[in-house]
Design an enzyme around this catalytic site. Structure first.
Site, PDB file in Angstrom:
ATOM      1  N   ASP A 175      30.043  48.503  49.936  1.00 40.38           N
ATOM      2  CA  ASP A 175      30.678  48.620  48.629  1.00 40.38           C
ATOM      3  C   ASP A 175      29.939  49.722  47.861  1.00 40.38           C
ATOM      4  O   ASP A 175      28.901  50.224  48.309  1.00 40.38           O
ATOM      5  CB  ASP A 175      30.567  47.264  47.922  1.00 40.38           C
ATOM      6  N   ALA A 183      29.686  50.356  43.598  1.00 41.49           N
ATOM      7  CA  ALA A 183      28.981  49.951  42.376  1.00 41.49           C
ATOM      8  C   ALA A 183      28.289  48.607  42.563  1.00 41.49           C
ATOM      9  O   ALA A 183      28.890  47.634  43.017  1.00 41.49           O
ATOM     10  CB  ALA A 183      29.961  49.870  41.206  1.00 41.49           C
ATOM     11  N   ALA A 241      34.836  40.157  31.279  1.00 48.65           N
ATOM     12  CA  ALA A 241      35.100  41.328  32.109  1.00 48.65           C
ATOM     13  C   ALA A 241      34.453  41.208  33.477  1.00 48.65           C
ATOM     14  O   ALA A 241      35.012  41.657  34.480  1.00 48.65           O
ATOM     15  CB  ALA A 241      34.594  42.589  31.407  1.00 48.65           C
ATOM     16  N   MET A 269      35.006  40.706  39.008  1.00 46.12           N
ATOM     17  CA  MET A 269      34.502  41.977  39.521  1.00 46.12           C
ATOM     18  C   MET A 269      34.510  42.018  41.051  1.00 46.12           C
ATOM     19  O   MET A 269      34.220  41.038  41.708  1.00 46.12           O
ATOM     20  CB  MET A 269      33.081  42.223  39.008  1.00 46.12           C
ATOM     21  N   LYS A 317      41.242  47.029  40.497  1.00 49.48           N
ATOM     22  CA  LYS A 317      41.187  46.968  39.039  1.00 49.48           C
ATOM     23  C   LYS A 317      42.468  46.421  38.402  1.00 49.48           C
ATOM     24  O   LYS A 317      42.394  45.744  37.377  1.00 49.48           O
ATOM     25  CB  LYS A 317      40.828  48.351  38.478  1.00 49.48           C
ATOM     26  N   HIS A 350      42.104  42.794  38.757  1.00 45.53           N
ATOM     27  CA  HIS A 350      41.038  42.392  37.841  1.00 45.53           C
ATOM     28  C   HIS A 350      41.600  42.222  36.421  1.00 45.53           C
ATOM     29  O   HIS A 350      41.349  41.207  35.754  1.00 45.53           O
ATOM     30  CB  HIS A 350      39.950  43.475  37.858  1.00 45.53           C
ATOM     31  N   ARG A 354      40.905  43.449  47.736  1.00 44.49           N
ATOM     32  CA  ARG A 354      40.015  42.321  47.997  1.00 44.49           C
ATOM     33  C   ARG A 354      40.502  41.047  47.298  1.00 44.49           C
ATOM     34  O   ARG A 354      41.010  41.134  46.190  1.00 44.49           O
ATOM     35  CB  ARG A 354      38.605  42.653  47.485  1.00 44.49           C
ATOM     36  N   ASP A 370      28.213  43.051  46.507  1.00 41.92           N
ATOM     37  CA  ASP A 370      27.547  42.261  45.475  1.00 41.92           C
ATOM     38  C   ASP A 370      28.483  41.283  44.779  1.00 41.92           C
ATOM     39  O   ASP A 370      28.072  40.621  43.828  1.00 41.92           O
ATOM     40  CB  ASP A 370      26.914  43.197  44.425  1.00 41.92           C
TER      41      ASP A 370
END
Length: 271
Positions: free
Chosen positions: A12, A14, A45, A49, A53, A56, A160, A186
């Site tokens: 991944d 970030a 927010a 994660m 997006k 999200h 994902r 992460d």
């Protein structure tokens, strides 16, 4: 086919390779919703994660639907999601271009060099869209992170935790079977992506979204504070299906060694 060694690591971006704490999207999400007159918190927010997006934003919108209905007179819908996304993406592009959000996490360069020396190939998937990555990837390349493939949110019909980005990355790299591939992430959706693809899933506890601290902030934390953050992140990532959780990409060589030991013992990621 039984393998006893890792042939490729899919990373991944970030919170995994760069942007310690995965902080670039946070202000962008908060500002994008504020632009539509609805206040969200950083915790709101952070919740989904790792997902694409648009997905999200859908989940954040659902979480604050009561406030959205009070402000706009209707439930959060697809038109609202697209309006938020149109504001969010340029904000995220601007954020990732700053040094604080584009710098490789400590130990990344050494870990990548270790993989290269062992012949372990490097690919990547991300919850970021391609316009965001077109700005971020050159900044990472200047620091030595140049994965063979970069699969972005929106490149495929589902993001994902669907396995499509992983399968596409493996297909482009010509790497198989999935049991010879290790995915590092992460976030729970990124761990789910790995498990659904049939790969080994390794979580990063302290460098990512769950802890949420910059590298400097993490360095200032006490060992007791880090232990609490590590325990929380480990629990969330293991619940999502991680085979192993380590602190950060600096621990990648140790993670590979541990997974390879499990492979040599006959274990597979499907177990």
């Amino acid at each position: 086919m039984i393998h006893s060694s890792i042939g490729a690591v899919i990373l991944d971006w970030a919170g995994t390779v760069l942007d310690h704490g995965s902080r670039a999207p946070m202000a962008a999400f908060v500002k994008a919703f504020a632009h539509s007159g609805v206040t969200i918190t950083v915790e709101d927010a952070r919740g989904p994660m790792g997902m694409a997006k648009r997905d999200h934003i859908r989940l954040v919108g659902a979480a604050v639907n009561q406030a959205w209905r009070a402000r706009h007179g209707h439930d959060f819908n697809e038109t609202d999601m697209e309006a938020i996304f149109a504001v969010f993406e340029p904000l995220n592009v601007a954020a990732v271009k700053t040094p604080e959000h584009s710098t490789l996490i400590g130990g990344a360069q050494a870990a990548l060099a270790w993989c290269q020396a062992r012949g372990i190939r490097i690919g990547s998937t991300t919850g970021y869209t391609r316009p965001i990555m077109e700005e971020l990837a050159p900044l990472a390349a200047a620091q030595g992170f140049t994965p063979e493939v970069m699969v972005c949110a929106g490149d495929l019909p589902a993001g994902r935790p669907a396995p499509l980005q992983m399968w596409y990355a493996m297909a482009k790299m010509g790497i198989w079977p999935a049991s010879s591939v290790m995915k590092c992430d992460d976030t729970p959706p990124g761990i789910g992506e790995a498990r659904n693809a049939g790969c080994w899933a390794v979580g990063f506890a302290l460098s990512g979204n769950i802890a949420g601290l910059s590298e400097a902030e993490m360095a200032e934390a006490s060992e007791a504070e880090r232990a609490v953050m590590r325990a929380r992140a480990t629990a969330e990532l293991m619940e999502a299906g991680a085979h192993l959780v380590v602190d950060s990409i600096a621990d990648l060589p140790r993670a590979v060694a541990e997974i390879e030991a499990r492979m040599a013992g006959g274990e597979s990621p499907a177990l």
